[in-house]
Design an enzyme around this catalytic site. Sequence first.
Site, mmCIF file in Angstrom:
data_model
loop_
_atom_site.group_PDB
_atom_site.id
_atom_site.type_symbol
_atom_site.label_atom_id
_atom_site.label_comp_id
_atom_site.label_asym_id
_atom_site.label_seq_id
_atom_site.Cartn_x
_atom_site.Cartn_y
_atom_site.Cartn_z
ATOM 1 N N GLY A 171 0.812 -1.345 -0.004
ATOM 2 C CA GLY A 171 0.050 0.071 -0.024
ATOM 3 C C GLY A 171 0.604 1.191 0.166
ATOM 4 O O GLY A 171 0.358 2.166 -0.615
ATOM 5 N N GLU A 172 2.082 1.453 0.570
ATOM 6 C CA GLU A 172 2.864 2.529 0.601
ATOM 7 C C GLU A 172 3.412 2.956 -0.673
ATOM 8 O O GLU A 172 4.001 2.094 -1.523
ATOM 9 C CB GLU A 172 3.889 2.257 1.691
ATOM 10 C CG GLU A 172 3.485 2.307 3.283
ATOM 11 C CD GLU A 172 4.501 1.959 3.986
ATOM 12 O OE1 GLU A 172 5.621 2.820 3.804
ATOM 13 O OE2 GLU A 172 4.495 1.023 4.788
ATOM 14 N N GLY A 173 3.404 4.234 -1.154
ATOM 15 C CA GLY A 173 3.861 4.794 -2.241
ATOM 16 C C GLY A 173 5.463 4.451 -2.394
ATOM 17 O O GLY A 173 5.736 4.099 -3.325
ATOM 18 N N LYS A 175 7.081 2.303 -1.315
ATOM 19 C CA LYS A 175 7.366 0.865 -1.668
ATOM 20 C C LYS A 175 6.788 0.367 -3.255
ATOM 21 O O LYS A 175 7.775 -0.329 -3.933
ATOM 22 C CB LYS A 175 6.555 -0.289 -0.492
ATOM 23 C CG LYS A 175 7.128 -0.273 0.815
ATOM 24 C CD LYS A 175 6.527 -1.099 1.615
ATOM 25 C CE LYS A 175 6.857 -1.131 2.934
ATOM 26 N NZ LYS A 175 6.274 -1.954 3.801
ATOM 27 N N ILE A 176 5.884 0.993 -3.593
ATOM 28 C CA ILE A 176 5.302 0.738 -5.077
ATOM 29 C C ILE A 176 6.332 1.429 -5.905
ATOM 30 O O ILE A 176 7.010 0.961 -6.879
ATOM 31 C CB ILE A 176 3.953 1.341 -5.120
ATOM 32 C CG1 ILE A 176 2.950 0.969 -4.408
ATOM 33 C CG2 ILE A 176 3.723 1.221 -6.462
ATOM 34 C CD1 ILE A 176 1.518 1.487 -4.552
#
Length: 412
Positions: A171-173, A175-176
């Site tokens: 979910g974290e930007g 990480k994406i």
Amino acid sequence: MANRVTVVQNSREVSNMADKELNLSEEEQALLRQIRDEREQLSREIQELRVQIADIDNELSALEEVKNEDDRQERLTQQRWKTGRNKFNAKPKDGIKYLVEEGLIKETSDAIAEFLYKEDMLNMVSVGEYLGENHDLNIEVLKKLVGLHKLDRLSLVDALREFLSSFHLPGEGQKIDRIMEHFAQGYCAANPTLFSNSDTCYVLAYAIIMLNTSLHNPSVKNKPTLESFISMNRGIDNGSDLPPELLTEFFEDIRREQFKIPGMGNLAETFFNPEKEGWLTKEGGKYKTKHRRWFILKDNILYYFKQPSDSELTGSIPLDNLSVREVSEACFEIFAQDGVIKAWKKDSEGKVVKGNHDVYRLVCDTKEEKDDWIKSIQASVAKASIHDTLKEKRQKLTNDLQQFDYLYFTPS
Ligand code: 4IP
């Protein structure tokens, strides 16, 4: 042995005497002796065969025991794999640690990547969580995993389809972003002549994902055209344009067939490259209970979730007309000059309702975090007020509301 020879000799003498008593001719007696010798020979051979059969039986049962032991070991190994998978699905780091300790995989990025690639009973959320971690080993595994996807045979759209469907995006930007960055590097390494550098591929990959949403999400009313997609990507390749045929191929491919990206709901797309994100402790409006929430600041709106990986919002605070002030070393407040805060949140039954806050009081873990949040919120508000015309602001709020309606009232 001597006794046995004597016994045999004696029994022969007894037989010879009996033969004479039966008045057999010399010739008949010789024939009878020959028959007896042959019979003895045969019974010796039979005896030997019995011994051999007994030996073989022993060997067979020994083999059977080994096989049973092998089966037992195999069952134990399968059981350990199952435990490892369950541990991984509950907490990826613990699962890998267990599998390494049990000697089932080596603690190398190659071995772990292969495990993630081949093992089809892993929870896709856990795989995404493992790949998103910012540790050297996890990043190495991510790189190796990209390599295992054999991206040299695939167009960028097909490569994205394949790679992003193999796990659930976290979910974290940040990480994406990390995952996309390594995907782009891996794709460029496998297709070195396509783009001038991996940044082009990275930006184009995002553009393709956005196009996918815009073309197939019913809440997006103004669908992009091929021309707007080409124009949007002008100068993307280190200042040069990509061949229009390539962009046309991508556009048509996405238009023909949407691709579903596990973990990438509408929200995740909204939160690419957030201006700031992190944990804050929020005080309730009417009831002053305190809850730790994951906050994301993006385009002049502050969103909050119960967990970073949640795909459903807990609440959102559009920052138009709002200001921010320090309360204490680690605490700040968002307030309205005119005293009215427009915000949306989910109530205890999951319904979207208006917020009750006169002020949002938020507590950070450190003074530095508080300073950074205040700075980021001020920057976001300033950017919005400079660039947005009143009309655009109204349009944005309407869109946000539509988005909200879509999220909560459209069956997924
Ligand atoms: C709730 O208290 C939570 O703090 C809510 O926060 C908050 O809503 C409520 O504010 C407050 O009453 P309980 O958990 O004890 O019910 P969250 O939604 O993050 O769980 P906000 O508006 O802060 O999200 P009021 O204003 O509804 O009372």
